[in-house]
Design a protein around this motif. Structure first.
Motif, PDB file in Angstrom:
ATOM      1  N   GLN A 102      -7.680  -0.455  -2.453  1.00  0.00           N
ATOM      2  CA  GLN A 102      -7.912   0.384  -1.139  1.00  0.00           C
ATOM      3  C   GLN A 102      -7.355   2.510  -1.376  1.00  0.00           C
ATOM      4  OE1 GLN A 102      -6.276  -1.087   2.104  1.00  0.00           O
ATOM      5  NE2 GLN A 102      -4.832   0.451   3.026  1.00  0.00           N
ATOM      6  N   VAL A 103      -6.288   2.281  -1.319  1.00  0.00           N
ATOM      7  CA  VAL A 103      -5.753   3.724  -1.856  1.00  0.00           C
ATOM      8  C   VAL A 103      -6.438   4.449  -2.967  1.00  0.00           C
ATOM      9  CG1 VAL A 103      -3.943   4.702  -2.945  1.00  0.00           C
ATOM     10  CG2 VAL A 103      -3.730   3.065  -1.185  1.00  0.00           C
TER      11      VAL A 103
ATOM     12  N   ALA B  33       0.707  -0.466   0.218  1.00  0.00           N
ATOM     13  CA  ALA B  33       0.218   0.324  -0.002  1.00  0.00           C
ATOM     14  C   ALA B  33       0.781   1.895  -0.407  1.00  0.00           C
ATOM     15  CB  ALA B  33      -1.385   0.039   1.251  1.00  0.00           C
ATOM     16  N   TYR B  34       0.827   1.760   1.119  1.00  0.00           N
ATOM     17  CA  TYR B  34       1.475   3.314   1.030  1.00  0.00           C
ATOM     18  C   TYR B  34       2.217   3.285   2.266  1.00  0.00           C
ATOM     19  CZ  TYR B  34      -2.192   3.660   4.227  1.00  0.00           C
ATOM     20  OH  TYR B  34      -3.028   3.519   5.193  1.00  0.00           O
TER      21      TYR B  34
ATOM     22  N   ASP C  65       1.150  -8.626   6.009  1.00  0.00           N
ATOM     23  CA  ASP C  65       0.493  -6.275   6.841  1.00  0.00           C
ATOM     24  C   ASP C  65       0.343  -7.358   8.306  1.00  0.00           C
ATOM     25  OD1 ASP C  65       0.082  -4.703   9.055  1.00  0.00           O
ATOM     26  OD2 ASP C  65      -0.849  -3.637   6.613  1.00  0.00           O
TER      27      ASP C  65
ATOM     28  N   ARG D 141      -2.134  -9.071  -2.359  1.00  0.00           N
ATOM     29  CA  ARG D 141      -1.918  -8.109  -1.792  1.00  0.00           C
ATOM     30  C   ARG D 141      -1.664  -6.734  -2.280  1.00  0.00           C
ATOM     31  NH1 ARG D 141       0.356 -12.144   1.987  1.00  0.00           N
ATOM     32  NH2 ARG D 141       2.856 -11.481   0.631  1.00  0.00           N
TER      33      ARG D 141
ATOM     34  N   GLU E 237      -3.976  -3.322  -2.393  1.00  0.00           N
ATOM     35  CA  GLU E 237      -3.750  -2.191  -2.262  1.00  0.00           C
ATOM     36  C   GLU E 237      -4.040  -1.103  -2.913  1.00  0.00           C
ATOM     37  OE1 GLU E 237       1.084  -2.394  -4.098  1.00  0.00           O
ATOM     38  OE2 GLU E 237       0.582  -3.041  -1.833  1.00  0.00           O
TER      39      GLU E 237
ATOM     40  N   LEU F  91      -1.926  -2.074   5.290  1.00  0.00           N
ATOM     41  CA  LEU F  91      -3.180  -2.543   4.392  1.00  0.00           C
ATOM     42  C   LEU F  91      -4.734  -3.296   4.989  1.00  0.00           C
ATOM     43  CD1 LEU F  91      -4.359  -4.198   1.173  1.00  0.00           C
ATOM     44  CD2 LEU F  91      -2.399  -6.045   1.420  1.00  0.00           C
TER      45      LEU F  91
ATOM     46  N   GLN G  13      -9.553   5.347  -0.802  1.00  0.00           N
ATOM     47  CA  GLN G  13      -9.054   5.867  -0.073  1.00  0.00           C
ATOM     48  C   GLN G  13      -8.889   8.246  -0.576  1.00  0.00           C
ATOM     49  OE1 GLN G  13      -5.465   3.867   1.940  1.00  0.00           O
ATOM     50  NE2 GLN G  13      -5.974   5.468   3.575  1.00  0.00           N
TER      51      GLN G  13
ATOM     52  N   ARG H  41      -7.672  -6.887   1.068  1.00  0.00           N
ATOM     53  CA  ARG H  41      -7.247  -7.619   0.736  1.00  0.00           C
ATOM     54  C   ARG H  41      -7.557  -9.119   0.325  1.00  0.00           C
ATOM     55  NH1 ARG H  41      -4.679 -10.436   5.471  1.00  0.00           N
ATOM     56  NH2 ARG H  41      -7.481 -11.082   5.658  1.00  0.00           N
TER      57      ARG H  41
END
Length: 300
Positions: A238-239, A99-100, A172, A231, A235, A211, A242, A216
């Motif tokens: 998810q990003v 992710a970040y 994670d 994964r 990500e 994450l 967001q 996931r």
């Protein structure tokens, strides 16, 4: 003169990476036919990344990382930031939940000379101010030797380097165990780097909470069979959520910086020539402390 990133170029590169994460070709038929589906989130992502690149031009990579963390509305709680030297050759040897995580770590670095070793993607090529701060890893051994030499030179010149152990997305710690099989995949290049730049201070770094399990394990990630590919796709999902709906994702990254060590410390406790096992043991110790902290048993 400062070069500014093109939002349309960034959007195109991000869309390429989404389809690649789903198992399709970067510029294949599916990407060409269905890329429009991701137009809104990729455009928003592109605008934020252009802002990140501009911030890097002004204040170095950590400044850009802080802009991105603010854009994603991520709450970062860290322990051991004081372990990061404010000058001199330094390596942040980190786990890689994806992710970040790289930007979360980078946002906390108290110096502007940060560079990172990362897998090359088209996205990096369209970010003119970020690109010089990344040493690219590829499938070509010759190019990787150049990357290794550049990383060593950066440390010899007193810079700070973020290096992920294996370069691949790992579990994670907040949601999955990080066992010996994960560390078994870590690259021995660490050993080469430290022997060529022996004055380097190594700071074990562990990140979690980047994450979330619901991304996931989403329906879309089931398109991929391998856990690492799931994964990676998770990500992206998810990003993008967001960025489009920031309040719908509770971003809470937790980062631990462990006790620093040097090549000489590893050699003093290892009777064999190889130092990699001793270095990994230092990261494992930081992981144990990190998990205790997450559980509330450790000091904050």
């Amino acid at each position: 003169m400062t070069e500014f990133a093109s939002i349309s170029d960034i959007q195109s590169a991000i869309t390429d990476e989404i389809f690649f994460a789903m198992g399709a070709k970067h510029r294949g038929f599916l990407r060409q036919a269905l890329g429009w589906i991701f137009a809104l989130p990729t455009h928003n992502f592109a605008k934020y990344m252009a802002g990140v690149d501009a911030a890097i031009a002004e204040g170095g990579p950590p400044a850009g990382c802080r802009v991105m963390m603010d854009s994603l509305n991520v709450d970062i709680l860290a322990r051991g930031i004081e372990q990061i030297p404010t000058s001199g050759p330094t390596m942040l040897l980190a786990t890689h939940p994806g992710a970040y995580d790289s930007m979360a770590i980078g946002s906390l670095v108290p110096r502007e000379d940060l560079k990172v070793i990362a897998t090359g993607t088209r996205l990096y090529t369209v970010l003119p101010n970020l690109r010089p701060n990344v040493f690219f890893v590829s499938k070509k051994p010759g190019e990787n030797m150049v990357t290794l030499r550049n990383a060593i030179d950066h440390l010899r010149q007193g810079g700070i380097l973020l290096q992920f152990g294996s370069g691949k997305v790992e579990p994670d710690p907040a949601t999955d165990p990080v066992g010996d099989e994960v560390f078994a995949k870590w690259s021995p290049s660490l050993e080469i780097i430290l022997r060529k730049a022996p004055e380097t201070t190594v700071v074990p770094t562990v990140t979690s909470g980047v994450l979330l399990a619901r991304f996931r394990d989403s329906l879309l990630t089931r398109l991929r069979r391998k856990d690492m590919d799931r994964r990676r796709l998770g990500e992206f999902i998810q990003v993008h959520q967001q960025l489009v709906f920031p309040k719908s994702v509770d971003g809470r990254a937790r980062i631990s910086f462990g006790e620093p060590f040097h090549l000489a410390d590893l050699e003093s406790v290892n009777t064999e020539k190889r130092i990699m096992p001793a270095a990994i043991e230092r990261v494992k110790e930081t992981l144990v402390e990190h998990l205790r902290w997450l559980s509330g048993a450790g000091d904050e």
